[in-house]
Design a protein around this motif. Structure first.
Motif, mmCIF file in Angstrom:
data_model
loop_
_atom_site.group_PDB
_atom_site.id
_atom_site.type_symbol
_atom_site.label_atom_id
_atom_site.label_comp_id
_atom_site.label_asym_id
_atom_site.label_seq_id
_atom_site.Cartn_x
_atom_site.Cartn_y
_atom_site.Cartn_z
ATOM 1 N N GLY A 410 2.285 -10.657 15.107
ATOM 2 C CA GLY A 410 2.412 -9.335 14.840
ATOM 3 C C GLY A 410 2.907 -9.134 13.462
ATOM 4 O O GLY A 410 2.649 -10.139 12.701
ATOM 5 N N ASP A 411 3.655 -8.152 13.353
ATOM 6 C CA ASP A 411 4.200 -7.639 11.934
ATOM 7 C C ASP A 411 5.323 -8.338 11.518
ATOM 8 O O ASP A 411 6.338 -7.707 11.507
ATOM 9 N N THR A 412 5.279 -9.712 11.126
ATOM 10 C CA THR A 412 6.439 -10.210 10.617
ATOM 11 C C THR A 412 6.743 -10.054 9.181
ATOM 12 O O THR A 412 5.805 -9.612 8.380
ATOM 13 N N ASN A 413 7.771 -10.362 8.702
ATOM 14 C CA ASN A 413 8.250 -10.343 7.132
ATOM 15 C C ASN A 413 7.052 -11.205 6.390
ATOM 16 O O ASN A 413 6.489 -11.028 5.206
ATOM 17 N N GLU A 414 6.930 -12.527 7.016
ATOM 18 C CA GLU A 414 5.725 -13.168 6.445
ATOM 19 C C GLU A 414 4.496 -12.649 6.266
ATOM 20 O O GLU A 414 3.650 -12.878 5.187
ATOM 21 N N HIS A 415 3.993 -12.008 7.254
ATOM 22 C CA HIS A 415 2.931 -11.297 7.083
ATOM 23 C C HIS A 415 2.735 -10.363 6.131
ATOM 24 O O HIS A 415 1.552 -10.221 5.433
ATOM 25 N N ARG A 416 3.713 -9.651 5.960
ATOM 26 C CA ARG A 416 3.972 -8.471 4.895
ATOM 27 C C ARG A 416 3.644 -9.002 3.510
ATOM 28 O O ARG A 416 3.178 -8.548 2.438
ATOM 29 N N ARG A 472 3.655 -1.419 -9.149
ATOM 30 C CA ARG A 472 4.596 -0.443 -9.279
ATOM 31 C C ARG A 472 3.572 0.932 -9.290
ATOM 32 O O ARG A 472 4.254 1.903 -8.539
ATOM 33 N N GLU A 473 2.557 0.950 -9.924
ATOM 34 C CA GLU A 473 1.730 2.103 -9.827
ATOM 35 C C GLU A 473 0.672 2.411 -8.829
ATOM 36 O O GLU A 473 0.458 3.475 -8.562
ATOM 37 N N ARG A 474 0.230 1.263 -8.379
ATOM 38 C CA ARG A 474 -1.012 1.384 -7.635
ATOM 39 C C ARG A 474 -0.643 0.833 -6.066
ATOM 40 O O ARG A 474 -1.635 0.818 -5.265
ATOM 41 N N ILE A 475 0.354 0.042 -5.831
ATOM 42 C CA ILE A 475 0.488 -0.646 -4.700
ATOM 43 C C ILE A 475 1.875 -0.137 -3.875
ATOM 44 O O ILE A 475 1.713 0.363 -2.762
ATOM 45 N N ASP A 476 2.952 0.077 -4.542
ATOM 46 C CA ASP A 476 4.156 0.440 -3.904
ATOM 47 C C ASP A 476 4.289 1.802 -3.339
ATOM 48 O O ASP A 476 3.453 2.686 -3.790
ATOM 49 N N GLY A 477 4.945 1.965 -2.164
ATOM 50 C CA GLY A 477 4.794 3.341 -1.606
ATOM 51 C C GLY A 477 4.875 3.037 0.063
ATOM 52 O O GLY A 477 4.862 2.064 0.637
ATOM 53 N N ALA A 478 5.000 4.313 0.812
ATOM 54 C CA ALA A 478 5.014 4.362 2.079
ATOM 55 C C ALA A 478 6.084 3.158 2.628
ATOM 56 O O ALA A 478 5.700 2.623 3.643
ATOM 57 N N GLY A 479 7.267 3.235 1.857
ATOM 58 C CA GLY A 479 8.370 2.480 2.570
ATOM 59 C C GLY A 479 8.474 1.023 2.199
ATOM 60 O O GLY A 479 9.356 0.376 2.622
ATOM 61 N N ARG A 481 7.852 -2.010 -1.150
ATOM 62 C CA ARG A 481 7.735 -2.336 -2.608
ATOM 63 C C ARG A 481 7.248 -3.848 -2.762
ATOM 64 O O ARG A 481 8.026 -4.680 -2.239
ATOM 65 N N VAL A 482 6.613 -4.011 -3.834
ATOM 66 C CA VAL A 482 6.243 -5.474 -4.143
ATOM 67 C C VAL A 482 6.925 -6.288 -5.119
ATOM 68 O O VAL A 482 6.949 -5.609 -6.132
ATOM 69 N N VAL A 483 7.533 -7.307 -5.005
ATOM 70 C CA VAL A 483 8.308 -7.816 -5.803
ATOM 71 C C VAL A 483 7.562 -9.308 -6.271
ATOM 72 O O VAL A 483 7.264 -9.860 -5.455
ATOM 73 N N ILE A 484 7.258 -9.524 -7.637
ATOM 74 C CA ILE A 484 6.673 -10.614 -7.924
ATOM 75 C C ILE A 484 7.683 -11.494 -8.563
ATOM 76 O O ILE A 484 8.678 -11.223 -9.593
ATOM 77 N N ASP A 485 8.103 -12.681 -7.911
ATOM 78 C CA ASP A 485 9.108 -13.553 -8.483
ATOM 79 C C ASP A 485 8.720 -14.477 -9.165
ATOM 80 O O ASP A 485 9.687 -15.018 -10.181
ATOM 81 N N CYS A 503 7.537 -8.873 -0.198
ATOM 82 C CA CYS A 503 7.242 -7.465 0.334
ATOM 83 C C CYS A 503 8.577 -6.955 0.804
ATOM 84 O O CYS A 503 9.185 -7.380 1.294
ATOM 85 N N VAL A 504 9.064 -5.825 0.026
ATOM 86 C CA VAL A 504 10.551 -5.448 0.415
ATOM 87 C C VAL A 504 10.385 -4.098 0.995
ATOM 88 O O VAL A 504 9.835 -3.155 0.430
ATOM 89 N N ALA A 505 10.875 -3.907 2.117
ATOM 90 C CA ALA A 505 11.276 -2.752 2.788
ATOM 91 C C ALA A 505 12.494 -1.588 2.224
ATOM 92 O O ALA A 505 13.325 -2.169 1.880
ATOM 93 N N GLU A 506 11.895 -0.535 1.741
ATOM 94 C CA GLU A 506 12.821 0.501 0.941
ATOM 95 C C GLU A 506 13.472 1.333 2.075
ATOM 96 O O GLU A 506 12.754 1.524 2.974
ATOM 97 N N GLU A 507 14.632 1.548 1.595
ATOM 98 C CA GLU A 507 15.371 2.491 2.490
ATOM 99 C C GLU A 507 14.964 4.073 2.706
ATOM 100 O O GLU A 507 14.234 4.303 1.690
#
Length: 508
Positions: A410-416, A472-479, A481-485, A503-507
């Motif tokens: 299913g939809d795990t954090n690791e999957h996202r 930031r401009e082309r992927i982030d959204g719909a709750g 955000r992508v973070v590049i470490d 992949c970080v879930a936004e408030e």
């Protein structure tokens, strides 16, 4: 928790990291050799150390996924450069029989490439003489193959005679002797399938073509598979760097007793019948093999499917992702990306089936238009899988594996996180940032596409900056955000990138 030993094809992220990342968040503990045992491009891995690692840990494992090229030669590039004899290789392979005798219950899946033969002259991944004679070696192979088939023209025969005269005999002899050793060991691996040592084997066709040295070797191996009667336990089809992911999915499906059914929906009527770049057969034939190799089946009805796969294909000859948008009929008229995305959105609501995207419209990168439309529909982080990198088969094996694991876990954090990695790498780097940075900062600083200032030098830092802007401009959204470490250039060149992404879930 099942334990699976994994010996990758080489140390690049696509081979060393992707299967490991896919296994995170599942009930499979995928154990890799220490990176120190792996090679570094032309420097082979420590094969004796890798064998020791495998044999010492086999007693605790439920399964093993093994690159025979790594265990024999130390990696994919060293498999094209070695001076091993057939006898030396056979002695190494015999250790698999010893392993299986001690642990007959160990599920052993393996893969073993047929050596490629590039069309161009470059020694970056080939022997040094390939810089001067690569195109001629490839051309001679193609012409000799046509001659064997009785398809050579008079003009081509004269060209072959001229090439035979010009190409140094010692160069061709070295090349063909190595091919002969590799093919002999390919043939020996088939016998290990026949006697039950190897439970399942994939023979990937790396950068294949219908004619030439590689096609001749493939014909020989295909005949041996039939002769030994092992067609159901040995698959041969285009691919290479995705096979670790494929075999992970197959093993997990076997552990869970599952045979997932996949329904494909194509963006183009002609697309399934086109031969993708770097491959030797129509797309549809490779698609069936990729799904079956991962432990699934292809079905013709959404009602029968466990998974729907949107397949983004060209309508005519495939071009490189760096050249998009390709203003040709094959991309503007003979395919329908809009309908593909609309269908996927409606299908999730109507049938409630998990949805994945195989983005194979271009070679060596994702389709930026498709990614934009998926984002507009809010689908990017609702998918069961996405991939769009390198060859068509590299993409297929990756997205099929991810989506089959999604069906179980299913939809795990690791999957996202893995979805975020694919968008950052396949769309962001491969289709946008690589070209931008190569033409700009790389050239301006006197570097080349083939050599920059180290894995984590100034160029890698510039790549990261551009990727952060892209996501930031082309992927982030719909709750989300992508973070590049982190960002690195694994082989000190611009072709591949190594990213650590979350992949970080936004408030809301």
């Amino acid at each position: 928790m099942k334990k699976v030993l994994f010996v990758p094809l080489d140390e690049r992220p696509c081979n060393y990291d992707f299967p490991y990342l896919l296994a995170k968040g599942t009930d499979v503990d995928l154990l890799r050799p220490p990176i120190e045992l792996m090679g570094d491009m032309k420097r082979p891995g420590d094969t004796e150390g890798l064998w020791r690692w495998l044999l010492e840990r086999a007693g605790e494992a439920d399964g093993a996924i093994l690159s025979l090229d790594t265990l024999l030669y130390g990696g994919i590039i060293p498999s094209r450069l070695h001076d091993m004899t057939t006898e030396q290789g056979a002695e190494k392979l015999r250790r698999l029989r010893d392993l299986k005798r001690k642990r007959p219950e160990l599920k052993l899946f393996a893969f073993h490439l047929i050596m490629r033969c590039p069309t161009y002259s470059s020694s970056e991944e080939e022997p040094d003489y390939y810089a001067d004679w690569g195109a001629e070696i490839h051309r001679i192979g193609r012409l000799r193959h046509l001659e064997q088939l009785g398809l050579i023209s008079g003009e081509e025969r004269r060209e072959l005679q001229e090439l035979d005269r010009r190409l140094p005999a010692d160069v061709l002899a070295d090349y063909l002797n190595r091919r002969a050793v590799n093919t002999s060991l390919n043939r020996l691996a088939l016998e290990y399938v026949a006697d039950g040592t190897i439970d399942f084997l994939i023979v990937p066709q790396d950068d294949s073509a219908p004619y030439g040295w590689t096609a001749l070797d493939q014909r020989m191996i295909r005949a041996a598979i039939a002769e030994l009667g092992i067609e159901l336990r040995t698959y041969m089809y285009p691919g290479a760097d995705e096979v670790g992911c494929t075999l992970l999915a197959r093993m997990v499906n076997a552990f869970h007793g599952r045979t997932p059914a996949v329904y494909p929906r194509f963006s183009s009527r002609k697309g399934p019948f086109l031969i993708p770049s770097y491959e030797d057969r129509m797309f549809d034939e490779s698609f069936k093999y990729q799904v079956t190799a991962a432990g699934g089946i292809v079905v013709d009805s959404m009602n029968d499917a466990d998974l729907a796969m949107l397949v983004n294909l060209p309508g005519e000859k495939m071009t490189e992702a760096a050249y998009q948008p390709a203003a040709t009929a094959g991309y503007d008229v003979m395919r329908n990306v809009t309908e593909l995305v609309e269908f996927g959105d409606a299908a999730m609501r109507r049938w409630g089936k998990p949805l994945a995207v195989a983005d194979v419209a271009y070679a060596n990168g994702g389709d930026l238009q498709l990614v934009r439309l998926l984002r507009e529909k809010g689908l990017l982080f609702r998918l069961a899988g996405y991939a769009g990198w390198n060859t068509s088969s590299n993409t297929l094996g990756t997205v099929i594996a991810q989506s089959m694991l999604y069906l179980i876990y299913g939809d795990t954090n690791e999957h996202r996180d893995f979805l975020a990695l694919r968008y950052a790498e396949d769309a962001g780097y491969c289709s946008h940032v690589r070209k931008l940075v190569t033409a700009g900062p790389v050239a301006e600083r006197g570097y080349t596409r083939e050599k920059v200032d180290g894995q984590q030098g100034e160029i890698a830092a510039i790549v990261r900056e551009h990727l952060e802007t892209f996501v930031r401009e082309r992927i982030d959204g719909a709750g989300y955000r992508v973070v590049i470490d982190s960002c690195r250039l694994p082989w000190n060149r611009m072709f591949e990138v190594g990213l650590s992404v979350r992949c970080v879930a936004e408030e809301t």
